[in-house]
Scaffold this active site. Sequence first.
Site, mmCIF file in Angstrom:
data_model
loop_
_atom_site.group_PDB
_atom_site.id
_atom_site.type_symbol
_atom_site.label_atom_id
_atom_site.label_comp_id
_atom_site.label_asym_id
_atom_site.label_seq_id
_atom_site.Cartn_x
_atom_site.Cartn_y
_atom_site.Cartn_z
ATOM 1 N N GLU A 321 3.478 -14.884 -4.252
ATOM 2 C CA GLU A 321 2.940 -13.778 -5.050
ATOM 3 C C GLU A 321 3.153 -14.065 -6.520
ATOM 4 O O GLU A 321 4.216 -14.548 -6.919
ATOM 5 C CB GLU A 321 3.641 -12.446 -4.749
ATOM 6 C CG GLU A 321 3.369 -11.809 -3.413
ATOM 7 C CD GLU A 321 4.091 -10.455 -3.280
ATOM 8 O OE1 GLU A 321 4.488 -9.873 -4.322
ATOM 9 O OE2 GLU A 321 4.265 -9.997 -2.143
ATOM 10 N N GLU A 375 -4.341 -0.749 -4.989
ATOM 11 C CA GLU A 375 -4.040 -0.038 -3.743
ATOM 12 C C GLU A 375 -3.446 1.331 -4.072
ATOM 13 O O GLU A 375 -2.316 1.432 -4.547
ATOM 14 C CB GLU A 375 -3.080 -0.867 -2.892
ATOM 15 C CG GLU A 375 -3.652 -2.227 -2.504
ATOM 16 C CD GLU A 375 -2.620 -3.148 -1.888
ATOM 17 O OE1 GLU A 375 -2.072 -2.800 -0.826
ATOM 18 O OE2 GLU A 375 -2.345 -4.214 -2.491
ATOM 19 N N LYS A 378 0.214 2.763 -2.664
ATOM 20 C CA LYS A 378 1.485 2.048 -2.832
ATOM 21 C C LYS A 378 2.485 2.947 -3.550
ATOM 22 O O LYS A 378 2.165 3.577 -4.557
ATOM 23 C CB LYS A 378 1.287 0.758 -3.626
ATOM 24 C CG LYS A 378 0.542 -0.329 -2.877
ATOM 25 C CD LYS A 378 0.822 -1.698 -3.467
ATOM 26 C CE LYS A 378 2.257 -2.125 -3.165
ATOM 27 N NZ LYS A 378 2.540 -3.495 -3.627
ATOM 28 N N GLU A 384 2.483 -0.514 -9.708
ATOM 29 C CA GLU A 384 2.374 -0.985 -8.332
ATOM 30 C C GLU A 384 0.979 -0.759 -7.754
ATOM 31 O O GLU A 384 0.565 -1.466 -6.831
ATOM 32 C CB GLU A 384 3.415 -0.294 -7.451
ATOM 33 C CG GLU A 384 4.835 -0.751 -7.683
ATOM 34 C CD GLU A 384 5.043 -2.189 -7.238
ATOM 35 O OE1 GLU A 384 4.591 -2.554 -6.136
ATOM 36 O OE2 GLU A 384 5.637 -2.971 -8.004
#
Length: 445
Positions: A321, A375, A378, A384
């Site tokens: 990541e 997203e 999250k 985030e």
Amino acid sequence: MDPSPVKVESERFDVADACPTDITAHRRARIPALFGIQLEMIPITYIILSSTKWRNGFSDMSRAFFLVVLLTGFLSPAASTSSLGINYGMIANNLPSPSEVARLIQSISVSKSKLYNSDPDVLLAFENTGISFIIGIGNEDIPSLTDPINARNWVKQYIGFFPNTKITGVTVGNEIFGSGNTLLMSQLLPAMQNLQSAIVDMGLSGRVAISTPHSLAVLSTSFPPSAGAFLPDLVNPYIKPVLQFLSETGSPFMINIYPFFAYKSDPQGVSLDYALFQPNVGVIDPNSGLKYYNMFDAQLDAVYSALKAVGYGNLQVMVSETGWPSAGDSDEAGATIENAQMYNVNLIQHLASNKGTPLRPNQHIEAYIFALFNENLKPGPTSERNYGLFHPDGTRVYNFGLSRMSSELMLSSDSLKSHSLELSSFLKILFLCLYILIFELIILS
């Protein structure tokens, strides 16, 4: 990902204008190339063409055939690219269907993806797409996989049932050694071993790798990079046994790298340009004398150093990541669209350059950008939910440069070989043939 600031203090540094031993001095000297042709072949070509036997002893057809064979053998790319993948997270309630996602990933010519689960709908949608997958097992599922029967059933269900989906790896949990859960840490290796045994029994050994991603929180020291070291309390009971497993199975050590966390925690002490791969005066490692121009390389080299310190310096390292958020809370310094664009565009260019790192120059770096989508479910700070390259409707959050027209930047090394033969070899051969003919005319005149 783990936004723990534990590494930030070790990332503080004094910026220097010069380096006693510049990293370029440590890089392997390479023969220059022109249009992808190695220039050391020119004198060899000259010798062949200038010989009397060449000019008088062969027919035109024989000479033409010989030239094609010769030139094909001499062709070699001036530069190859590192593998680039993308993390496909699904913690949202507004994402497109897996089949639409498959087309989206194909549209940007990325050939590698990583899941955090093993969703059958996703695996089915990506059949015969040419996109390779690393699938994931959640932390909560690790205890059950300490039972060999459960591990065998899992492999059959999620790998055996999808033979047309290119599954190349399985991540067992995520950032376990940074969780503080010693029970889960002790269960990690048995689960990995059971999964590996099931992989071997199915005849997939060497095709599907078993590993587990780590955050930088596993390091007690990350700066200077040469002093990188794992947390002492974790080394013998947990880390070294996992490293031995990776060594025996040929699987990569996975690390999640986020320069954003270091900048966010100390925007006054950490250079934003250094974090974003932008031009800067660089940072010198006082132990090695190597000079660093971006934090990504420095953090990756700290991992290399930590592995070497415990006897596993030859392990392949994969950046599982890395990314930068395009939005954040008021206390999340640097979380802007401009910075996210700059980081990911520069990261892609850095990977494509194949420069490697100062400690390991000229080596491929396989890295997975986080993430494909913003997203919306999250948990945590606003950042985030804003790491995505795309909005859920498929539009880009910003222009990050990947497209079918620029596929040479991000194709995996395997795909690059086949594509380069199809797209560029003809032009290279044509150019060289013209060069040879002109050269022969000069000699014969």
